[in-house]
Scaffold this motif. Structure first.
Motif, PDB file in Angstrom:
ATOM      1  N   ALA A 191     209.543  23.513  53.456  1.00 61.05           N
ATOM      2  CA  ALA A 191     210.633  23.208  52.729  1.00 61.05           C
ATOM      3  C   ALA A 191     211.139  21.845  53.139  1.00 61.05           C
ATOM      4  CB  ALA A 191     211.940  24.172  53.049  1.00 61.05           C
ATOM      5  N   GLY A 192     210.470  21.203  54.093  1.00 60.20           N
ATOM      6  CA  GLY A 192     210.681  19.732  54.684  1.00 60.20           C
ATOM      7  C   GLY A 192     211.967  19.628  55.585  1.00 60.20           C
ATOM      8  N   ILE A 193     212.108  20.914  56.229  1.00 59.87           N
ATOM      9  CA  ILE A 193     213.273  21.023  56.985  1.00 59.87           C
ATOM     10  C   ILE A 193     212.746  20.822  58.438  1.00 59.87           C
ATOM     11  CG2 ILE A 193     215.359  22.329  57.878  1.00 59.87           C
ATOM     12  CD1 ILE A 193     214.944  24.044  55.439  1.00 59.87           C
ATOM     13  N   LEU A 194     213.334  19.575  59.195  1.00 58.60           N
ATOM     14  CA  LEU A 194     212.904  19.098  60.459  1.00 58.60           C
ATOM     15  C   LEU A 194     213.602  20.350  61.389  1.00 58.60           C
ATOM     16  CD1 LEU A 194     213.022  15.434  60.327  1.00 58.60           C
ATOM     17  CD2 LEU A 194     211.022  16.940  60.432  1.00 58.60           C
ATOM     18  N   VAL A 195     213.001  20.766  62.574  1.00 57.68           N
ATOM     19  CA  VAL A 195     213.757  21.427  63.545  1.00 57.68           C
ATOM     20  C   VAL A 195     213.626  20.446  64.628  1.00 57.68           C
ATOM     21  CG1 VAL A 195     213.466  23.479  64.860  1.00 57.68           C
ATOM     22  CG2 VAL A 195     212.724  23.674  62.654  1.00 57.68           C
ATOM     23  N   HIS A 196     214.899  20.580  65.450  1.00 63.31           N
ATOM     24  CA  HIS A 196     215.203  19.952  66.665  1.00 63.31           C
ATOM     25  C   HIS A 196     215.548  20.711  67.804  1.00 63.31           C
ATOM     26  CE1 HIS A 196     215.347  15.977  64.340  1.00 63.31           C
ATOM     27  NE2 HIS A 196     215.731  16.649  63.119  1.00 63.31           N
ATOM     28  N   GLU A 197     214.705  20.785  68.877  1.00 63.93           N
ATOM     29  CA  GLU A 197     215.114  21.757  69.960  1.00 63.93           C
ATOM     30  C   GLU A 197     215.635  21.036  71.072  1.00 63.93           C
ATOM     31  OE1 GLU A 197     211.632  24.275  70.708  1.00 63.93           O
ATOM     32  OE2 GLU A 197     210.639  23.533  69.097  1.00 63.93           O
TER      33      GLU A 197
ATOM     34  N   PHE B 252     211.399  30.774  66.768  1.00 59.83           N
ATOM     35  CA  PHE B 252     210.797  31.076  65.533  1.00 59.83           C
ATOM     36  C   PHE B 252     209.427  31.510  65.604  1.00 59.83           C
ATOM     37  CE2 PHE B 252     213.665  27.359  64.377  1.00 59.83           C
ATOM     38  CZ  PHE B 252     214.639  28.147  63.894  1.00 59.83           C
ATOM     39  N   THR B 253     208.946  32.649  64.693  1.00 64.02           N
ATOM     40  CA  THR B 253     207.565  32.892  64.546  1.00 64.02           C
ATOM     41  C   THR B 253     206.984  31.777  63.872  1.00 64.02           C
ATOM     42  OG1 THR B 253     207.958  33.924  62.292  1.00 64.02           O
ATOM     43  CG2 THR B 253     208.474  35.254  64.366  1.00 64.02           C
ATOM     44  N   ALA B 254     205.303  32.032  63.832  1.00 64.89           N
ATOM     45  CA  ALA B 254     204.613  31.027  63.251  1.00 64.89           C
ATOM     46  C   ALA B 254     205.045  30.970  61.693  1.00 64.89           C
ATOM     47  CB  ALA B 254     203.080  31.211  63.476  1.00 64.89           C
ATOM     48  N   GLU B 255     205.039  32.073  61.042  1.00 62.63           N
ATOM     49  CA  GLU B 255     205.477  32.048  59.796  1.00 62.63           C
ATOM     50  C   GLU B 255     206.747  31.495  59.564  1.00 62.63           C
ATOM     51  OE1 GLU B 255     206.284  35.657  56.303  1.00 62.63           O
ATOM     52  OE2 GLU B 255     205.659  36.041  58.352  1.00 62.63           O
ATOM     53  N   GLN B 256     207.803  31.749  60.183  1.00 56.85           N
ATOM     54  CA  GLN B 256     208.998  31.109  60.070  1.00 56.85           C
ATOM     55  C   GLN B 256     208.892  29.429  60.095  1.00 56.85           C
ATOM     56  OE1 GLN B 256     211.442  33.169  63.003  1.00 56.85           O
ATOM     57  NE2 GLN B 256     212.414  34.361  61.399  1.00 56.85           N
ATOM     58  N   ARG B 257     208.066  29.108  60.979  1.00 58.07           N
ATOM     59  CA  ARG B 257     207.997  27.554  61.193  1.00 58.07           C
ATOM     60  C   ARG B 257     207.141  27.003  59.921  1.00 58.07           C
ATOM     61  NH1 ARG B 257     208.856  24.958  65.991  1.00 58.07           N
ATOM     62  NH2 ARG B 257     209.313  26.288  67.669  1.00 58.07           N
ATOM     63  N   THR B 258     206.265  27.881  59.275  1.00 57.14           N
ATOM     64  CA  THR B 258     205.693  27.274  58.303  1.00 57.14           C
ATOM     65  C   THR B 258     206.584  27.186  57.136  1.00 57.14           C
ATOM     66  OG1 THR B 258     203.480  28.273  59.135  1.00 57.14           O
ATOM     67  CG2 THR B 258     203.827  28.005  56.660  1.00 57.14           C
TER      68      THR B 258
ATOM     69  N   HIS C 131     219.403  29.572  65.663  1.00 53.31           N
ATOM     70  CA  HIS C 131     218.129  29.740  65.879  1.00 53.31           C
ATOM     71  C   HIS C 131     217.661  31.258  65.356  1.00 53.31           C
ATOM     72  CE1 HIS C 131     218.986  32.104  69.315  1.00 53.31           C
ATOM     73  NE2 HIS C 131     219.718  31.044  69.506  1.00 53.31           N
ATOM     74  N   GLY C 132     216.206  31.365  65.320  1.00 57.89           N
ATOM     75  CA  GLY C 132     215.570  32.499  65.147  1.00 57.89           C
ATOM     76  C   GLY C 132     216.217  33.071  63.660  1.00 57.89           C
ATOM     77  N   ASP C 133     216.390  34.453  63.356  1.00 62.21           N
ATOM     78  CA  ASP C 133     216.228  34.929  62.043  1.00 62.21           C
ATOM     79  C   ASP C 133     217.716  34.381  61.348  1.00 62.21           C
ATOM     80  OD1 ASP C 133     214.262  36.498  62.283  1.00 62.21           O
ATOM     81  OD2 ASP C 133     215.252  38.179  62.791  1.00 62.21           O
ATOM     82  N   ARG C 134     218.730  34.148  62.007  1.00 58.77           N
ATOM     83  CA  ARG C 134     219.802  33.719  61.373  1.00 58.77           C
ATOM     84  C   ARG C 134     219.835  32.070  60.923  1.00 58.77           C
ATOM     85  NH1 ARG C 134     224.630  35.965  62.922  1.00 58.77           N
ATOM     86  NH2 ARG C 134     225.686  34.904  61.311  1.00 58.77           N
TER      87      ARG C 134
END
Length: 302
Positions: A192-198, A181-187, A153-156
């Motif tokens: 890129a079409g990468i889904l995020v599962h929390e 993630f920041t709003a910019e990172q989520r964008t 998660h995050g920057d890494r």
């Protein structure tokens, strides 16, 4: 029976970095002792990559050949064991092993690596180093175009996603909890079409280290063929802390371009002092540490 004391240098850790340092010192006819447990960090990985002349070989095969070559230098000696304590007595370092043996040297090289603190997710430990992996440069090409996940998660996570995206577009990100993630990172991830599962990861399905997917706490099974994982780590053995070596914010031993630590007379090389975990880099930093220690000994005596 160790035939020489005090040594010019004691190297704690006899894997790729330690052996490389020992070769530089042995070729300069320095009296060297390597203390090694025989448990390198990459012992779970079947193949090593991105190292010229050794690409695709088993890590144990590379290490065995390295030991054979270092053994040819008669001023380099080996002790199997772990360094239990290290103290400074006047201008010398005294290293005591877990079996109670004590050895003395003018200089010290820490090449004992790091300890991966694997999360308690069923299936992860069995697949670690095989299909649950840490480095796109070391393993990524072998999993190109496959269904791939990233556990971070995050920057890494963003850093890894950028590297892995060029290897496989079939990519998903698992944060194992609320994402950071920041709003910019989520964008950027969405673009890129990468889904995020929390959701929390309940288990990793694997057979003999080969994964076929992960189960989330919602009961959903996510098919995967490879999973990159950012794993927390600590310094192996606690020697660096005992000596008072300064660490970086990430937890590596802080060294300069000559592999010197913040403690005079102590050098570090390999995974313990670099975020770039690879055999090639371990060999490079070990060679530098060995040469720089030899130069320091020359400066003090010539």
């Amino acid at each position: 029976m160790i035939p020489y004391a005090p040594f010019d240098v004691i190297i704690i850790g006899g894997s790729y970095a330690g052996l490389s340092a020992a070769m530089s010192l042995g070729r300069s006819r320095r009296q060297v002792l390597i203390i090694d447990s025989g448990l390198p960090c990459n012992r779970f990985t079947p193949h090593s990559h991105n190292f010229l002349t050794q690409d695709g070989k088993a890590p144990a095969e590379i290490a065995q050949r390295a030991r054979e070559q270092v053994h040819q230098y008669d001023t380099v000696h080996f002790v199997e064991g772990t360094a239990n304590t290290v103290t400074q007595v006047d201008s010398f370092f005294v290293v005591e092993t877990a079996t109670g043996e004590a050895f003395t040297a003018k200089k010290l090289i820490l090449a004992n690596g790091i300890k991966d603190n694997l999360p308690d997710i069923p299936g992860l430990a069995n697949a670690w180093g095989k299909t649950v992996i840490h480095c796109p440069y070391c393993h990524g090409y072998e999993f190109k175009d496959q269904k791939t996940g990233i556990l971070a998660h995050g920057d890494r996570a963003l850093h890894l996603a950028g590297l892995v995206y060029n290897l496989s577009k079939d990519l998903q990100l698992f944060t194992n909890g609320e994402a950071e993630f920041t709003a910019e990172q989520r964008t950027k991830l969405t673009k890129a079409g990468i889904l995020v599962h929390e959701e929390r990861i309940i288990s990793i399905s694997e057979k003999e280290g080969i994964i076929d997917g992960i189960t989330l706490d919602t009961g959903v099974f996510m098919p995967l063929q490879a999973l990159y994982a950012v794993i927390p780590f600590t310094q192996q053995g606690g020697v660096a802390d005992a000596l008072g070596c300064t660490l970086t914010d990430a937890g590596h031993i802080k060294v300069d371009f000559m592999q010197k630590t913040s403690v005079p007379g102590v050098y570090a090389c390999g995974d313990n002092s670099s975020p770039m975990r690879s055999v090639a880099l371990a060999v490079s930093t070990g060679s530098t540490a060995g040469a720089m220690v030899n130069m320091e000994l020359v400066t003090e005596s010539f």
